[in-house]
Structures are given as C-alpha cells and as structure tokens.
Write an enzyme that holds these catalytic residues in place. Structure first.
Site, mmCIF file in Angstrom:
data_model
loop_
_atom_site.group_PDB
_atom_site.id
_atom_site.type_symbol
_atom_site.label_atom_id
_atom_site.label_comp_id
_atom_site.label_asym_id
_atom_site.label_seq_id
_atom_site.Cartn_x
_atom_site.Cartn_y
_atom_site.Cartn_z
ATOM 1 C CG ASP A 32 -2.119 0.786 1.152
ATOM 2 O OD1 ASP A 32 -2.198 1.621 0.242
ATOM 3 O OD2 ASP A 32 -3.022 0.603 1.982
ATOM 4 C CG ASP A 33 -0.255 4.862 0.001
ATOM 5 O OD1 ASP A 33 -1.059 4.381 -0.805
ATOM 6 O OD2 ASP A 33 -0.522 5.794 0.775
ATOM 7 C CB CYS A 70 -6.032 2.509 -1.368
ATOM 8 S SG CYS A 70 -4.715 3.560 -0.734
ATOM 9 N NE ARG A 74 -6.299 -2.741 -0.825
ATOM 10 C CZ ARG A 74 -5.144 -2.119 -1.037
ATOM 11 N NH1 ARG A 74 -5.074 -1.197 -1.984
ATOM 12 N NH2 ARG A 74 -4.070 -2.392 -0.330
ATOM 13 C CE LYS A 114 -6.361 0.340 1.850
ATOM 14 N NZ LYS A 114 -5.384 1.447 1.802
ATOM 15 C CG HIS A 116 -10.019 1.137 0.941
ATOM 16 N ND1 HIS A 116 -9.022 1.944 0.444
ATOM 17 C CD2 HIS A 116 -10.932 1.983 1.490
ATOM 18 C CE1 HIS A 116 -9.293 3.205 0.689
ATOM 19 N NE2 HIS A 116 -10.458 3.253 1.326
ATOM 20 C CG HIS A 213 -1.972 3.954 3.528
ATOM 21 N ND1 HIS A 213 -2.384 4.874 4.468
ATOM 22 C CD2 HIS A 213 -2.756 4.159 2.440
ATOM 23 C CE1 HIS A 213 -3.363 5.608 3.972
ATOM 24 N NE2 HIS A 213 -3.614 5.197 2.733
ATOM 25 C CG ASP A 318 -2.369 0.573 -3.009
ATOM 26 O OD1 ASP A 318 -1.234 1.066 -3.000
ATOM 27 O OD2 ASP A 318 -3.194 0.762 -2.084
ATOM 28 C CG ASN A 319 -1.702 4.101 -4.325
ATOM 29 O OD1 ASN A 319 -2.770 3.657 -3.878
ATOM 30 N ND2 ASN A 319 -0.764 4.579 -3.533
ATOM 31 C CE LYS A 366 -3.377 6.948 -1.916
ATOM 32 N NZ LYS A 366 -3.380 6.568 -0.486
#
Length: 513
Positions: A32-33, A70, A74, A114, A116, A213, A318-319, A366
């Site tokens: 994540d991130d 995020c 997903r 996660k 989300h 993240h 994810d990004n 992001k």
C-alpha cells in the site's frame, strides 16, 4: 517459423500443467502506497532479500500499472475491469469477483488485510477473511485507545469494521501487546495454509498489506536498522537509487532520465528539520522491510509444505508513494509524552519530498495519472511455469490483467450472465505469454486511468495524460519513459486523436454499469 515454435512451446507448457491436474496455487501480495524504487530489486536501499529472491528466480515488469488509488486498485484487481471516479464501487454489480471465479475453479479462497471496498469478502467469493474494510488504521491498535485505556491518535477514516476470528467487530482492540498489523495479516494467512494443508484443491491467498501507507508506524527494532541511513537527504538518496536502477537494468538512462521535479534542498532545512525528515523515511523503510520479512515467513511455510514450486506469486503496489503530511485530530488527542517516531502514539506520513524519492525516477505521486502515481514494481514467480528467470517484461501491463491471467491458468471461461443479466466483460489480457518470453496479446481495451488529480490513456508507445485542470500532455514512452518531454504542442493532431481514444475508454468504463 521460430516465433511459431516458441508460441507452441509456451502453449504446451501451460496445457501440460493444466492437463496434469496441477492448477497452480495463487499468492497475490499487494502493498500500500509503496514507491516504484523502494525495494532492492528495483533499485532501493531498503533491505528486501525475499522479494529480491523472487525477482532473481522470476520475472519483473518495468511498466506495470495500477489505478493510482488504494480502493480503486483493489476493485480493478477483484473485478478485472478499469475503475474511474464515476464507476467506483460499481463493477462488483456486473460480474463475479476473482474470489468467486476461483471458487468456481475449485480453489480454496483466502484473503487477509485491507479490503477497502463496499463488498464483504466472505460474501463475494472468499472462504476466509481477516482484516479491515477501510483504508488505514493504527498499526499497533486499530482503535481510539489501547486495551489498557490509553488514548491513541487517529484519523476519522481509520475507525472501521474488521473481521477477526471469522467475526465482524468494531472497534477492533487487540489484546496482544505485541500486535502489529503487518504481522497479523501474515499470521492469519499462514494459519489458513496450515489448516488446509491436506486439501487436494489449490488455493488462492490474497495478502493485502496496509504497509507502508500512513500512519508510518513500525517496530522499534526495524526502525533501528535504518538509523542514520537517510541523513544525507533527498537528493543524495535519489541519485543513489537512480544509479542502482541503471546498474540493475530497471531503466535505461537514455530513455528514462530522472524526472526534473523540484525538491527542497536538504541544506535549506535546519538540523532539527533534517532529523525529523530522515526519521520519517527510516520508519517508511522499516515498514517495507517488515513486509519483506513476512513474505519470507510465507515462502518458508509453502516450502515446508512442498507447494512453493507450483505457486504463482504476484507482488505489486496499489499506487505510487503518497505526498501528503498527515497530523492527528488534535481536538481528540493530546500528546502524552510517549510519542516516539513511528510508534503507536504518532500519526504521520513520509511527505512529498520523500514521495518523490520513493517514486524514483518517475514524476508525481499517488492520485495522479503520471507514472509516479500509477506505475508499480511487479514481480511474478512460479518455478513450474516461468523457466527463464531473472529477466524483464518491458511491455505495458495492468492489474486488470490478473483476472484474465487466472482464467487462462485455470482453464475457466468468464460467465456470460451474472445475477440474471449479461455480465460486463473483463478488460484485461492474460500475462501467461510473458512467462515464456512471448509478446502479450493485443488489447481490445486500452490501458487508461481517471481518478482524483489525473487522467491518462496509453496506446502503444503513446501516452496522453493531464494533471488537474492543466492542458493535456503527450509523451512518446519509447524514448521518454519518465515523461520529461511534452510533445503536445508539436503534435496537436496526435493529441486530438488520443483525446478521442480516451473518451471512448471512459464511455466503455461507464457502459453497462
């Protein structure tokens, strides 16, 4: 003739595995991130020996795209379709999820981490789930206070529903004083691997880590490993990464110059500011390091069970790295003297300057559609299916391709109907040809993005992209892979042509929803 033979051999390999009743296990790992150059095998100084081992014995992708955010990433992963600011959360109503298709193909389906998304994993294709429905949490205690009543800093978006021990709970207050989210995600995944070890059916295990993240929080022993590592500052660390990327073959300096975005001069900061900034990146590095340690735990379990050889492992983010600075709600939390950088009682992020470094050599961050927002490191590892290893796939690919890849490997057809209506087609292509050094199939649906601060469309070597309300920019990615030479004014007809392609992409994303 040579190309025909290679294609035949690639198809034969895939067919042979399937005919032998050996559908591969699937291990999806999404972080994540995380920035494009954070991990060692993509040029980073962060210690990631397990990911580096997967890369050395697998395949790396140099132009793999996500959706810059995020939850949309997903959704795209689980639905096999692109997601825009208009179509967000809507793709789940028009087709099955990856979990549902995997169940249909005879897989045990497991997810930890996660989600989300507005769907509940256990209601849409996953036999077991541990984790949070929202986008972030305190890594040591996902609540407003600890088990012994000590108040914690928090963001209003962090107090969300969790599934723990197969039960939905809110808030989730761990009783274990050693709890840490990254470890807990892995603990549940390994527990399930042990529980279902004797099953004949293959498994799909999706580990959706929340690290790195914000809030940037890490175990003290991991942070200590990076003490002083970032004292040299933004420019020095970025230049070191860039040189390593060249040496590793991640980039060609002729076509991938370092993006010229302006960063603060490290020497312009006071000694106290430098220490605070260096500490931020130390914690970020520790979080990525801990993810890698946990990936090693999973690899060890799979090896112990004799399942590693026929497990396809896909790792991605994810990004791109996040630029914001985050502070806790001061009206709800007052400092208590326990605020050690990266600890449970802090709530911070790496900030824009380190985000630029994390995304080296790319521009932006992001929530943008420039490469720093949407390009992720991606590793594929599968001893039984990827024979020539430690190599690169240089073609553009996207996480919507993962659904098509699974269908290809499981010999399953995408359904024509879903919930009594025509299912909307998936929009990716199979990555299986890249496992045997073949070109990827042509795309019926172009790679595009539309979220928050950016829009883009990719058509072959051409990319059209914009930031907020700025004019459209045009790049030839074959000669300018880091978006440094905007050709829009020189080629207005190409811009006009690609704007139409983008409009068609947007229309397709929205149709049928």
């Amino acid at each position: 003739m040579k190309r025909v033979l290679i294609v035949f051999l690639g198809l034969f390999l895939n067919a042979a595995v399937l005919m032998a009743g050996m559908k591969p296990n699937i291990l999806l790992i999404m972080v994540d991130d995380m920035g494009y150059s954070d991990i060692g095998c993509y040029g980073g100084e962060i210690e990631t020996p397990n990911l580096d081992r997967l890369a050395a014995n697998g395949l790396r992708y140099s132009q793999f795209y996500n959706t810059s955010k995020c939850n949309t990433s997903r959704e795209a992963l689980l639905s096999g379709r692109y997601v825009t600011r208009v179509t967000e959360h809507k793709n789940f109503a028009v087709g099955p999820t990856l979990g549902e298709l995997a169940q249909q193909a005879g897989y045990r389906t497991l997810m930890a981490g996660k989600n989300h998304n507005k769907i509940r994993p256990t209601e849409r294709g996953f036999d077991r789930f541990f984790g949070l429905q929202g986008g972030l949490s305190n890594f040591f205690c996902p609540a407003r206070e600890t088990a012994d009543g000590r108040p914690l800093p928090y963001s209003s978006t962090s107090l969300v529903e969790w599934m723990v021990d197969d039960q939905w709970v809110e808030p989730f207050v761990p009783q274990d004083p050693e709890f840490y989210v990254t470890d807990a995600i892995t603990d549940n995944g390994i527990q399930w691997l042990k529980e279902y070890e004797g099953e004949e059916k293959p498994f799909l295990l999706y580990l959706a880590y929340t690290a790195p993240h914000y809030p940037i929080q890490a175990r003290a022993e991991d942070v200590a490993k990076y003490d002083g590592r970032y004292d040299a500052g933004y420019q020095v660390i970025q230049n070191q990464r860039y040189e390593r990327m060249i040496g590793l073959g991640v980039i060609d300096p002729e076509t991938s110059p370092l993006h010229p975005q302006k960063k603060k001069q490290w020497d312009s900061l006071s000694a106290e500011e430098q220490q605070q900034e260096a500490n931020r990146m130390e914690v970020h590095a520790a979080m990525v390091d801990r993810v890698d340690q946990n990936i090693g735990r999973v690899l060890d379990e799979l090896a112990a069970q004799g399942k590693l050889e026929n497990t396809l492992i896909l790792f991605l983010s994810d990004n791109g790295a996040e630029r914001v600075y985050i502070k806790p709600d001061k009206d709800a939390y007052q400092p208590n003297g326990r605020e050690v950088q990266g600890g449970a009682f802090t709530w911070d992020a790496i900030g824009q300057q380190w985000a630029y470094v994390a995304n080296t050599p790319l521009g932006y961050f992001k929530k943008t559609s420039h490469e720093g927002g949407i390009r992720t490191p991606m590793i594929a590892y599968w001893p039984k299916g990827i024979k020539k290893t430690n190599r690169w796939c240089r073609e553009p690919a996207h996480l919507v391709d993962i659904m098509a890849t699974f269908l290809d490997l499981s010999d399953l057809n995408y359904p024509e109907q879903f919930n009594g209506r025509p299912a909307k087609p998936i929009e990716g292509i199979s990555l299986v040809p890249s496992f045997s050094e073949e070109e990827l199939p042509s795309r019926e649906y172009k790679i595009g993005n539309d979220y928050k601060f950016g829009k883009m469309i990719r058509d072959g070597k051409w990319k059209l992209v914009k930031y907020k309300d700025d004019p459209w920019e045009l790049y030839d990615m074959s000669t300018d892979n880091t978006e440094t030479k905007n050709l829009a004014q020189q080629m207005p007809e190409k811009v006009s042509e690609m704007k139409k392609t983008y409009a068609q992409w947007e229309q397709n994303c929205q149709s049928g929803l």
